[in-house]
Design an enzyme around this catalytic site. Structure first.
Site, short mmCIF file in Angstrom:
data_model
loop_
_atom_site.label_atom_id
_atom_site.label_comp_id
_atom_site.label_asym_id
_atom_site.label_seq_id
_atom_site.Cartn_x
_atom_site.Cartn_y
_atom_site.Cartn_z
N TYR A 144 -11.13 2.15 10.09
CA TYR A 144 -10.20 1.02 9.98
C TYR A 144 -10.54 0.03 11.23
O TYR A 144 -10.99 -1.14 11.13
CB TYR A 144 -8.72 1.15 9.92
CG TYR A 144 -7.84 -0.07 9.68
CD1 TYR A 144 -7.99 -0.78 8.52
CD2 TYR A 144 -7.07 -0.39 10.85
CE1 TYR A 144 -7.17 -1.97 8.40
CE2 TYR A 144 -6.12 -1.58 10.70
CZ TYR A 144 -6.37 -2.45 9.48
OH TYR A 144 -5.46 -3.53 9.23
N GLY A 147 -14.21 -0.68 11.36
CA GLY A 147 -14.68 -1.68 10.43
C GLY A 147 -14.23 -3.18 10.79
O GLY A 147 -14.94 -3.89 10.54
N ASN A 173 1.77 -6.25 13.53
CA ASN A 173 2.60 -5.77 12.61
C ASN A 173 3.52 -6.72 12.02
O ASN A 173 4.24 -7.44 12.57
CB ASN A 173 3.60 -4.77 13.73
CG ASN A 173 3.02 -3.19 13.56
OD1 ASN A 173 2.10 -2.97 12.69
ND2 ASN A 173 3.81 -2.30 14.42
N VAL A 187 8.26 0.04 9.16
CA VAL A 187 9.56 -0.51 8.71
C VAL A 187 9.91 -0.07 7.35
O VAL A 187 10.98 0.19 7.27
CB VAL A 187 9.26 -2.02 8.83
CG1 VAL A 187 10.58 -2.89 8.24
CG2 VAL A 187 8.95 -2.61 10.18
N SER A 188 8.96 -0.27 6.55
CA SER A 188 9.20 0.33 5.03
C SER A 188 9.60 1.58 5.12
O SER A 188 10.64 2.31 4.13
CB SER A 188 8.13 0.07 4.11
OG SER A 188 6.88 0.58 4.92
N GLN A 208 7.56 4.56 22.17
CA GLN A 208 6.70 3.79 21.85
C GLN A 208 7.11 2.29 21.36
O GLN A 208 8.10 2.34 20.51
CB GLN A 208 5.51 4.21 21.17
CG GLN A 208 5.91 4.63 19.40
CD GLN A 208 6.55 5.78 19.20
OE1 GLN A 208 7.43 6.52 19.95
NE2 GLN A 208 6.13 6.54 18.20
N ASP A 272 -2.66 7.08 18.16
CA ASP A 272 -1.53 6.33 17.86
C ASP A 272 -1.17 5.45 19.11
O ASP A 272 -0.80 5.97 20.15
CB ASP A 272 -0.12 6.92 17.52
CG ASP A 272 0.88 5.92 16.96
OD1 ASP A 272 0.53 5.48 15.98
OD2 ASP A 272 1.99 6.02 17.42
N ARG A 276 2.05 -1.99 21.90
CA ARG A 276 1.64 -3.15 21.06
C ARG A 276 2.32 -4.08 21.42
O ARG A 276 3.25 -4.55 20.75
CB ARG A 276 1.21 -2.77 19.73
CG ARG A 276 0.06 -3.01 18.83
CD ARG A 276 -1.23 -3.04 19.58
NE ARG A 276 -2.20 -2.03 19.26
CZ ARG A 276 -2.62 -1.60 18.09
NH1 ARG A 276 -1.98 -1.75 17.08
NH2 ARG A 276 -3.40 -0.52 18.13
N1 LIG Z 1 0.37 -6.02 7.24
C1 LIG Z 1 0.14 -5.81 8.44
O1 LIG Z 1 1.10 -5.81 9.47
C2 LIG Z 1 -1.39 -6.09 8.73
C3 LIG Z 1 -1.42 -6.10 10.37
C4 LIG Z 1 -2.89 -6.24 10.76
C5 LIG Z 1 -3.93 -6.56 9.74
N2 LIG Z 1 -3.57 -6.80 8.56
C6 LIG Z 1 -4.56 -7.16 7.59
O2 LIG Z 1 -4.27 -7.99 6.65
C7 LIG Z 1 -4.92 -7.70 5.28
C8 LIG Z 1 -3.64 -7.52 4.24
O3 LIG Z 1 -2.88 -6.18 4.80
P1 LIG Z 1 -1.58 -6.04 3.80
O4 LIG Z 1 -0.49 -5.64 4.65
O5 LIG Z 1 -1.23 -6.98 2.71
O6 LIG Z 1 -2.13 -4.79 3.04
P2 LIG Z 1 -2.11 -4.38 1.47
O7 LIG Z 1 -2.78 -3.04 1.35
O8 LIG Z 1 -0.96 -4.64 0.69
O9 LIG Z 1 -3.41 -5.31 0.89
C9 LIG Z 1 -4.61 -5.23 0.86
C10 LIG Z 1 -5.12 -5.57 -0.42
O10 LIG Z 1 -6.50 -5.63 -0.56
C11 LIG Z 1 -6.77 -4.89 -1.70
N3 LIG Z 1 -8.25 -4.16 -1.55
C12 LIG Z 1 -8.48 -2.93 -0.83
N4 LIG Z 1 -9.57 -2.80 -0.84
C13 LIG Z 1 -10.10 -3.71 -1.81
C14 LIG Z 1 -11.63 -3.84 -2.13
N5 LIG Z 1 -12.59 -3.08 -1.81
N6 LIG Z 1 -11.90 -5.02 -2.95
C15 LIG Z 1 -10.89 -5.83 -3.40
N7 LIG Z 1 -9.56 -5.62 -3.00
C16 LIG Z 1 -9.46 -4.52 -2.14
C17 LIG Z 1 -5.67 -3.83 -2.27
O11 LIG Z 1 -5.65 -3.53 -3.38
C18 LIG Z 1 -4.54 -4.87 -1.62
O12 LIG Z 1 -4.06 -5.71 -2.56
C19 LIG Z 1 -5.78 -6.41 5.62
O13 LIG Z 1 -7.00 -6.86 5.69
C20 LIG Z 1 -5.19 -5.98 6.91
O14 LIG Z 1 -6.17 -5.10 7.58
C21 LIG Z 1 -2.34 -6.38 8.05
#
Ligand SMILES: NC(=O)c1ccc[n+]([C@@H]2O[C@H](COP(=O)([O-])OP(=O)(O)OC[C@H]3O[C@@H](n4cnc5c(N)ncnc54)[C@H](O)[C@@H]3O)[C@@H](O)[C@H]2O)c1
Length: 315
Positions: A144, A147, A173, A187-188, A208, A272, A276
């Site tokens: 992650y 990537g 977060n 949180v969830s 933490q 971990d 942050r």
């Molecule tokens: N929620 C957070 O706290 C948080 C923090 C940092 C970064 N982000 C980034 O925000 C973005 C959304 O996160 P989120 O919390 O909504 O997560 P989430 O898992 O709810 O949403 C990710 C979505 O991407 C889709 N997905 C995954 N792989 C895919 C693929 N190969 N092709 C098409 N769709 C694909 C999933 O089905 C999902 O609907 C992510 O890129 C995540 O890295 C989120």
């Protein structure tokens, strides 16, 4: 009004983003492979003439005509991104290449949902955008973290090499309704455990810290970033700088749900991060933005959502 592509649009953040963009009058194309997202998250938008859904995996090229792209597709919680780590890296890296290729072809503006994880286990606190991070390249979280780091590299190379209009937001977060109930995010996790009357699991000693941003605030900052002048690329931190310990969060959730859950402590997973917290000076200056919702108010809305969700699941 623009034609906007949201990848990962059926996920937690993506569904809120689609909702807000449709409400602003844009035509929204939601692309998702439903790995962690669901149709239920966007059910209320189906039938709206401004909203369209396409099942598609971003690791494959996509040919559509759009003006703006928000690239959110990527599993975001350790449970989900470690399920198939190779696919996680592919989603970030091939997904970025495909979406950047699309943006280049159709001259669209493109925003990358990056993450505070690019800072790894940070040696400076709070984290500023100029900090390069402290990331393990070969650990369990690397699929992650690395990537996402590589995706940022690609964004900036497309900007330097091809003059693409890019925006990179580093999300800290975020929480709120439509988080996945079983994805292990703190949180969830705590809310679901408390509502079920189960013990609340704290990894490590609970000292933490994390900072939690309510989803509506986050979406506002994302859209403002997309609308910044072309010479602004980011990276820009978005999150809530107000810090809590994990233990404080657990105690607040127990108090607000009226649960009798007890706290139980388990070993901290490897890599971990201990602390942050975003420095959001840049977001304040460039976007005129800062989070508005207090943790308590955000938790109330999130607890309400999970109450309804768990009730519906039990029926
Ligand atoms: N929620 C957070 O706290 C948080 C923090 C940092 C970064 N982000 C980034 O925000 C973005 C959304 O996160 P989120 O919390 O909504 O997560 P989430 O898992 O709810 O949403 C990710 C979505 O991407 C889709 N997905 C995954 N792989 C895919 C693929 N190969 N092709 C098409 N769709 C694909 C999933 O089905 C999902 O609907 C992510 O890129 C995540 O890295 C989120």
């Amino acid at each position: 009004m623009a034609k906007v592509l949201v990848t990962g649009g059926a996920g937690f953040l993506g569904s809120h983003l689609c909702e807000r963009l449709v409400a602003q009058g844009h035509d929204v194309l939601c692309v998702d492979n439903y790995f962690t997202g669901s149709r239920a998250n966007i059910a209320h938008l189906i039938g709206n003439p401004r909203f369209e859904i396409m099942r598609h995996d971003v690791t494959f090229p996509l040919y559509v005509e759009v003006d703006q792209i928000y690239n959110l597709a990527c599993p975001a919680s350790p449970i989900h991104y470690q399920f198939d780590p190779v696919q996680t890296t592919k989603t970030s890296v091939h997904g970025a290449i495909n979406m950047l290729g699309l943006a280049k072809r159709v001259k669209a503006k493109i925003l990358q949902a990056s993450t505070s994880e690019v800072y790894g286990d940070p040696e400076i606190h709070p984290q500023v955008e100029s900090y390069w991070g402290h990331v393990n390249p070969i650990g369990l979280r690397s699929c992650y973290d690395e990537g996402k780091r590589c995706a940022e590299t690609l964004f900036f190379d497309y900007w330097r090499q091809h003059g693409l209009r890019i925006k990179v937001v580093r999300i800290f977060n975020t929480y709120g309704p439509r988080m996945h109930p079983n994805d292990g995010r703190v949180v969830s996790n705590f809310i679901v455990q408390a509502l079920g009357g189960n013990d609340i699991t704290i990894y490590g000693d609970g000292r933490q810290t994390r900072s939690f941003c309510y989803v509506d605030d986050l979406i506002e900052a994302m859209i403002r970033t997309m609308n910044t002048p072309n010479d602004f690329t980011g990276p820009i931190n978005i999150g809530n700088p107000r810090e809590f310990t994990i233990r404080e969060l657990a105690e607040q959730v127990i108090a607000m749900t009226g649960s009798r859950s007890k706290l139980v402590f388990e070993p901290l997973p490897s890599d971990d991060p201990r602390q942050r917290q975003p420095d959001i000076s840049l977001a304040r200056a460039v976007l005129g933005w800062e989070p508005t919702l207090e943790l308590r108010a955000g938790l109330e809305r999130t607890i309400d959502y999970f109450r309804g969700h768990l009730r519906a699941a039990a029926e």
